[in-house]
Design a protein around this motif. Structure first.
Motif, PDB file in Angstrom:
ATOM      1  N   ARG A   1      -6.525   6.898   7.784  1.00 19.79           N
ATOM      2  CA  ARG A   1      -6.355   7.236   6.362  1.00 19.79           C
ATOM      3  C   ARG A   1      -5.144   7.300   5.814  1.00 19.79           C
ATOM      4  NH1 ARG A   1      -8.004  12.679   4.081  1.00 19.79           N
ATOM      5  NH2 ARG A   1      -5.886  12.426   3.027  1.00 19.79           N
ATOM      6  N   LYS A   2      -4.579   6.749   4.722  1.00 22.16           N
ATOM      7  CA  LYS A   2      -3.508   6.686   3.917  1.00 22.16           C
ATOM      8  C   LYS A   2      -3.598   6.632   2.719  1.00 22.16           C
ATOM      9  CE  LYS A   2      -2.573   1.627   4.692  1.00 22.16           C
ATOM     10  NZ  LYS A   2      -1.684   0.739   5.425  1.00 22.16           N
TER      11      LYS A   2
ATOM     12  N   MET B   1       0.851  -1.152   0.061  1.00 18.68           N
ATOM     13  CA  MET B   1       0.026  -0.046  -0.025  1.00 18.68           C
ATOM     14  C   MET B   1       0.976   1.387  -0.077  1.00 18.68           C
ATOM     15  SD  MET B   1      -3.679  -0.431   0.997  1.00 18.68           S
ATOM     16  CE  MET B   1      -3.440  -2.000   1.296  1.00 18.68           C
TER      17      MET B   1
ATOM     18  N   GLU C   1      -6.956   4.997   1.276  1.00 18.54           N
ATOM     19  CA  GLU C   1      -7.542   3.909   2.091  1.00 18.54           C
ATOM     20  C   GLU C   1      -7.851   4.112   3.369  1.00 18.54           C
ATOM     21  OE1 GLU C   1      -6.415  -0.545   3.549  1.00 18.54           O
ATOM     22  OE2 GLU C   1      -4.801   0.551   2.784  1.00 18.54           O
TER      23      GLU C   1
ATOM     24  N   TYR D   1     -15.840  -0.766  -1.090  1.00 19.78           N
ATOM     25  CA  TYR D   1     -15.753  -1.788  -0.490  1.00 19.78           C
ATOM     26  C   TYR D   1     -14.124  -2.344  -0.494  1.00 19.78           C
ATOM     27  CZ  TYR D   1     -16.359  -5.755   2.805  1.00 19.78           C
ATOM     28  OH  TYR D   1     -16.245  -6.696   3.688  1.00 19.78           O
ATOM     29  N   HIS D   2     -13.481  -2.625   0.508  1.00 17.74           N
ATOM     30  CA  HIS D   2     -12.073  -3.200   0.154  1.00 17.74           C
ATOM     31  C   HIS D   2     -12.035  -4.554   1.076  1.00 17.74           C
ATOM     32  CE1 HIS D   2      -7.831  -4.129   0.865  1.00 17.74           C
ATOM     33  NE2 HIS D   2      -7.809  -3.702  -0.204  1.00 17.74           N
TER      34      HIS D   2
ATOM     35  N   ASP E   1      -9.972   2.986   7.075  1.00 20.78           N
ATOM     36  CA  ASP E   1     -10.441   1.888   8.025  1.00 20.78           C
ATOM     37  C   ASP E   1     -11.160   2.429   9.128  1.00 20.78           C
ATOM     38  OD1 ASP E   1     -10.333  -0.154   9.968  1.00 20.78           O
ATOM     39  OD2 ASP E   1      -8.467  -0.849   9.357  1.00 20.78           O
TER      40      ASP E   1
ATOM     41  N   PHE F   1      -3.486   5.338  -0.931  1.00 23.13           N
ATOM     42  CA  PHE F   1      -3.369   4.009  -1.780  1.00 23.13           C
ATOM     43  C   PHE F   1      -2.914   4.198  -3.096  1.00 23.13           C
ATOM     44  CE2 PHE F   1      -5.176   0.513  -4.179  1.00 23.13           C
ATOM     45  CZ  PHE F   1      -4.876  -0.302  -3.329  1.00 23.13           C
TER      46      PHE F   1
ATOM     47  N   ARG G   1     -12.958  -1.604   5.667  1.00 23.27           N
ATOM     48  CA  ARG G   1     -11.730  -0.866   4.774  1.00 23.27           C
ATOM     49  C   ARG G   1     -12.310  -0.607   3.477  1.00 23.27           C
ATOM     50  NH1 ARG G   1      -7.243  -4.992   4.348  1.00 23.27           N
ATOM     51  NH2 ARG G   1      -5.906  -3.185   3.519  1.00 23.27           N
ATOM     52  N   PHE G   2     -12.062   0.792   3.152  1.00 20.23           N
ATOM     53  CA  PHE G   2     -12.498   1.146   1.902  1.00 20.23           C
ATOM     54  C   PHE G   2     -11.491   2.098   1.150  1.00 20.23           C
ATOM     55  CE2 PHE G   2     -16.053   0.751   5.098  1.00 20.23           C
ATOM     56  CZ  PHE G   2     -16.782   0.276   4.794  1.00 20.23           C
ATOM     57  N   LEU G   3     -11.828   2.039  -0.392  1.00 24.08           N
ATOM     58  CA  LEU G   3     -11.000   2.979  -0.982  1.00 24.08           C
ATOM     59  C   LEU G   3     -12.110   4.401  -1.158  1.00 24.08           C
ATOM     60  CD1 LEU G   3      -9.194   0.789  -3.394  1.00 24.08           C
ATOM     61  CD2 LEU G   3      -8.358   1.535  -1.347  1.00 24.08           C
TER      62      LEU G   3
END
Length: 409
Positions: A349-350, A1, A320, A294-295, A322, A352, A299-301
């Motif tokens: 958040r980070k 990631m 990304e 949905y990841h 959480d 992606f 967790r989602f993008l």
């Protein structure tokens, strides 16, 4: 990631692709494959496609809108995209139509075939178009004026996100409401998802300025409603993200200039009807959040972007997030403009994918302003997962862009 500073970058590969040809309804573009290996995943750019703005859709709406605009123009459909779960078929949603709500454009979604070859060629074929109507059969249109007391035999609607329910229907978010409606595959509304009152403005108007303070002191800002929808694989949990902060959450200063960065994520359990809310902090108040995908559980993008195009664009990122350890802020009536309330943990958040990162070779004069759609697609032959990102061309004379990446866990 990838992280904001690209920590964990181990190598970059660049391979030039052979030039291909363009033909009607299928778009083949020269592309470059670039891969980045990080500690968590390998992200590889596969290719891009540019779909012309002059193609007609398959709605059968053959007349003209106000100003002589064709009623069957295939545009705005990069607003939202979702894989249908098998093969290479997707559903895409057109937003409220040409001229920013000044036309009686009939809202609609489209079924498309998108084929991505390992060498970077992307084929796009429009298969079906379905116009939308509410549960009473009235047309859903993009016109700002189509309010209940207007005398217009239509209902105003600004669709921005679409997700399959898993039972043959679709959830579509409406930015005007904001609302989340459920539709049959023929475009007829069959249900509505309840949204807490704090998200709804007290007064609606055909003039967006009359939806700002002091007229409205709560709810979504004009043109800042629900742009993002994600749904769990079992179809029971719907997650929605506002495009901007709610008015009561420090969104605006005394001149109604956007200054807030604290957005609410709304999680809805379809069986129990219970809801939870989480705090998402944008990078800067001039940004906006669009689609989310949905990841995995919690967790989602999320697409977060600025409002600039071309060489002026500076923030076009897939974030990304959480929610698993985030605090439920449902009981907080008003969030501060930028601070985190005491005892509250926002979603983590980070970065992606940074679409403007030079390694992808996407930035430049033609880069679009409105990156708005994102969806995972099928598993590719090499075992990676396809990720598609789309732009909304706003029915303007500019192409709709599709960017294809592969994600290796």
């Amino acid at each position: 990631m990838t992280s904001t500073g690209d920590a964990g970058l181990s190598h970059i590969r660049t391979q030039k692709k052979p030039e291909a040809v363009m033909r009607f309804s299928w778009i083949w573009l020269l592309s470059f494959a670039v891969s980045t290996t990080t500690l968590a995943a390998e992200i590889r750019f596969i290719g891009k496609a540019a779909i012309p703005s002059t193609l007609p859709d398959k709605s059968g709406e053959n007349g003209s809108l106000e100003g002589g605009i064709p009623a069957n123009q295939w545009g705005g459909y990069g607003s939202g995209i979702a894989w249908l779960g098998t093969g290479s078929r997707y559903v895409v949603i057109s937003d409220r139509g040409p001229a920013d709500g000044a036309t009686s454009f009939r809202c609609r979604f489209h079924i498309v075939e998108i084929n991505v070859s390992p060498r970077g060629a992307i084929g796009v074929d429009l298969l079906e178009t379905r116009v939308l109507s509410n549960s009473a059969g009235l047309p859903l249109v993009g016109s700002l004026k189509a309010l209940p007391d207007s005398g217009i035999l239509a209902v105003r609607f600004d669709p921005e996100a679409i997700r399959p329910s898993g039972r043959g229907t679709y959830y579509i978010s409406d930015e005007y409401g904001p609302s989340i409606l459920e539709f049959q595959s023929n475009g007829r509304q069959i249900g509505q998802v309840a949204i807490p009152e704090k998200f709804l403005p007290l007064h609606s108007s055909a003039d967006p300025n009359q939806e700002l303070p002091p007229v409205n002191l709560r709810g979504r800002q004009p043109n800042r409603g629900i742009e993002s929808l994600a749904i769990s694989p079992d179809g029971n949990t719907i997650t929605a993200l506002m495009q901007g902060p709610l008015i009561q959450d420090g969104a605006l200063d005394e001149m109604n200039k956007r200054v807030g960065v604290n957005l609410r994520i709304l999680e809805i359990n379809r069986q129990s009807k219970s809801t939870r809310e989480y705090l998402y902090q944008m990078d800067q108040p001039t940004n906006a959040c669009h689609e989310m995908e949905y990841h995995s559980p919690g967790r989602f993008l999320v697409i977060e972007r600025d409002g600039k195009s071309g060489v002026d664009a500076s923030f076009k990122k897939i974030i990304e997030i959480d929610t698993r350890e985030a605090t439920d802020v449902s009981d907080i009536a008003s969030l501060p403009t930028s601070e985190i309330p005491s005892g509250v943990k926002p979603v983590s958040r980070k970065v992606f994918i940074d679409l403007l990162d030079p390694r992808w070779k996407l930035s430049g004069e033609t880069f679009p302003e409105k990156i708005e759609g994102i969806t995972f697609g099928p598993t590719l032959k090499d075992g990676s997962r396809l990720l598609l990102i789309t732009s909304d061309n706003d029915f303007l004379p500019q192409p709709t862009m599709i960017y294809a990446f592969s994600i290796v866990p």
